[in-house]
Scaffold this active site. Structure first.
Site, PDB file in Angstrom:
ATOM      1  N   HIS A 264       0.832  -1.210   0.000  1.00  0.00           N
ATOM      2  CA  HIS A 264       0.000   0.000   0.000  1.00  0.00           C
ATOM      3  C   HIS A 264       0.870   1.265   0.000  1.00  0.00           C
ATOM      4  O   HIS A 264       0.733   2.127  -0.876  1.00  0.00           O
ATOM      5  CB  HIS A 264      -0.917  -0.016   1.239  1.00  0.00           C
ATOM      6  N   GLU A 265       1.768   1.358   0.979  1.00  0.00           N
ATOM      7  CA  GLU A 265       2.623   2.555   1.057  1.00  0.00           C
ATOM      8  C   GLU A 265       3.547   2.621  -0.164  1.00  0.00           C
ATOM      9  O   GLU A 265       3.882   3.708  -0.631  1.00  0.00           O
ATOM     10  CB  GLU A 265       3.438   2.574   2.357  1.00  0.00           C
ATOM     11  N   HIS A 268       1.822   4.511  -2.808  1.00  0.00           N
ATOM     12  CA  HIS A 268       1.953   5.962  -2.589  1.00  0.00           C
ATOM     13  C   HIS A 268       3.334   6.429  -3.058  1.00  0.00           C
ATOM     14  O   HIS A 268       3.474   7.475  -3.687  1.00  0.00           O
ATOM     15  CB  HIS A 268       1.835   6.293  -1.095  1.00  0.00           C
ATOM     16  N   GLU A 294      -4.797   7.750  -2.664  1.00  0.00           N
ATOM     17  CA  GLU A 294      -5.276   6.474  -2.123  1.00  0.00           C
ATOM     18  C   GLU A 294      -5.646   5.520  -3.259  1.00  0.00           C
ATOM     19  O   GLU A 294      -5.628   4.304  -3.092  1.00  0.00           O
ATOM     20  CB  GLU A 294      -6.451   6.680  -1.168  1.00  0.00           C
TER      21      GLU A 294
HETATM   22 ZN    ZN Z   1      -2.763   5.310   2.044  1.00  0.00          ZN
END
Ligand code: ZN
Length: 501
Positions: A264-265, A268, A294
């Site tokens: 997830h990160e 980003h 997101e």
């Molecule tokens: Zn996030």
């Protein structure tokens, strides 16, 4: 003054702002990772001084006169310059609308609130955090009113995280999700559940860290420009395009948690690392909105990371790292286990299907708080009642309830809807990408370069050059439609749970 001279002067001011922002980002990263708890007092002094300086530059006469001049000469500007001036003007108008002492005091409050919230969460003590949250809600409402006196303050707050978003759109969006997700979730919970016991054997931290490094490499994250740290609450800090920092959290009784938080990160990070470096030190750098941000992180976490194709590719590495724990477990078992859909307490650990309901609860509470129809002291009770109503779960304590997320203690109200919006954007982006290439075919061979390249071309490199709406529509070639997301969920979970559609 010519337009060119105006931009030259602007660059000098932006250079100065960059220096303060750089320092503040590093201080925040340090605070969240290694600084001892008592450091918040002296850190508060430094952050206040920097915030004051930033306020003075952003609202100063020089900045105002340059922006006014450029607005006057907007016909001589190209599209990139126009967008830059528009963003600068928006920021200057927002900051100038707030009295300096309040602006600085808010930074100082947040610095302390973060420490208080950490302790409150650790000790299940909402009462100690309550006065801070009351002030944070009050500041948010007041700042929104200073900036746009005639606008609904929650609409102003939403717009800060997702340019152009308002309550009416968010209400419609969440209603569509509810209509599809609630009945689907009912069918899923009544069906036999996949076995997840093997995910909770003992997985040593060091081996999990190796897996995180491996998955960052699979994702093509440039380790010369991005580092992985550990924190209680994983996050991404964007210092500049050559310095992006992500964090994860290792639980030795949970294989999936750190793995998916790294993915997830990492999503980003790829976004920030992919922005055109020419935009550095201007408002055009960095992701355009939290919804689009997101979208990238949840795209990698779920659409890619929780797909059969991706799991099929990374599973042999997991077997190599954890031969005993995963003995007799197949990639298909792992795929089903990490897609188990079940109402739960913690948003960050929630499956793709129930995730939006966690977000909806926070959205409804924030709306009421800002409208002054709900008092902070009553938030835990309302929180627990909504978890019972939407997810059917009993919240045992505030640590696993209202205190679980860091957003409010960080001053962010209006951020949460971005998570659900981002998830839905992702499904539509996937459909478009898949019409141009065999996405899962690429992913199954461990080659994420084409996927990342497509996103870089269509999203990452643009930074904040376009509004989120313009960027999204030019990327997918149509307007946003949450049906792509609900269709994706219906197909995926019907398949996993063997349901009739
Ligand atoms: Zn996030």
């Amino acid at each position: 003054m010519t337009v060119q001279q105006a931009f030259e002067r602007l660059r000098k001011i932006q250079q100065e702002l960059f220096v303060y922002n750089y320092a503040m980002n590093i201080i925040h990263y340090d605070a969240d990772t290694v600084a001892p708890p008592a450091s918040y007092v002296c850190r508060g002094e430094v952050l206040s001084a920097f915030t004051e300086k930033e306020y003075e530059i952003t609202t100063g006469d020089e900045m105002k006169s340059i922006v006014a001049f450029l607005i006057e000469h907007k016909d001589e500007l190209d599209g990139v310059q126009k967008r830059e001036v528009e963003l600068l003007n928006k920021e200057a108008e927002y900051v100038s609308s707030i009295p300096k002492d309040e602006y600085v005091a808010f930074t100082s409050l947040l610095n302390e609130a973060s420490v208080v919230w950490h302790n409150a969460k650790a000790n299940n003590d909402f009462e100690s955090f309550r006065p801070f949250l009351e002030k944070i809600v009050d500041y948010n409402r007041r700042f929104a009113k200073y900036y746009k006196p005639d606008k609904d303050p929650y609409d102003t707050l939403l717009d800060q995280y997702e340019e152009g978003l308002n309550k009416e759109q968010a209400d419609n969006f969440f209603n569509t999700l509810k209509e599809h997700i609630v009945p689907l979730l009912k069918k899923v919970t009544e069906a036999p559940q996949p076995d997840t016991s093997f995910l909770h054997k003992h997985y040593p931290k060091e081996k999990q860290a190796e897996l995180s490094e491996y998955v960052m490499a699979v994702m093509g994250i440039d380790k010369q420009r991005c580092i992985l740290g550990t924190t209680e609450h994983p996050f991404t800090t964007n210092v500049c395009t050559s310095d992006v920092r992500i964090t994860t959290h290792y639980y030795e009784d949970d294989l999936a948690s750190a793995f998916y938080s790294t993915v997830h990160e990492g999503g980003h990070a790829l976004y920030e690392l992919g922005v055109d470096p020419a935009y550095e030190k201007t408002p055009l750098t960095g992701g355009v909105s939290m919804g689009i941000h997101e979208c990238q992180s949840r795209f990698f976490e779920n659409l890619i990371g929780r797909s059969r194709a991706f799991i099929g590719f990374v599973f042999p590495k997991m077997k190599e790292l954890f031969p005993e724990q995963l003995e007799g477990v197949t990639a298909e078992d792992f795929y089903k286990a990490v897609n188990k859909a079940q109402p739960s307490l913690i948003r960050t650990e929630a499956d793709e299907l129930t995730y939006a309901l966690h977000v909806l609860i926070r959205y409804e509470i924030e709306k009421e708080l800002i409208a002054e129809r709900l008092e902070v002291k009553d938030v835990p009770q309302v929180w627990n009642a909504k978890y019972k109503e939407y997810l059917g779960v009993d919240v045992p304590d505030d640590t696993h309830g209202v205190l679980q997320d860091s957003h409010w203690s960080g001053g962010s109200i209006g951020y949460f809807p971005s998570y659900a919006l981002g998830s839905a954007y992702g499904a539509q982006i996937f459909a478009k990408m898949n019409s141009e290439m065999d996405v899962y075919g690429e992913v199954a061979s461990g080659n994420l370069a084409k996927v990342e390249g497509w996103l870089r071309e269509n999203i990452f490199r643009h930074g904040s050059r376009y509004s989120p709406k313009t960027l999204f529509e030019s990327c997918v070639g149509s307007s946003f439609d949450p049906i792509f997301f609900t269709d994706y969920l219906e197909n995926k979970f019907s398949d996993i749970y063997g349901l009739d559609k």
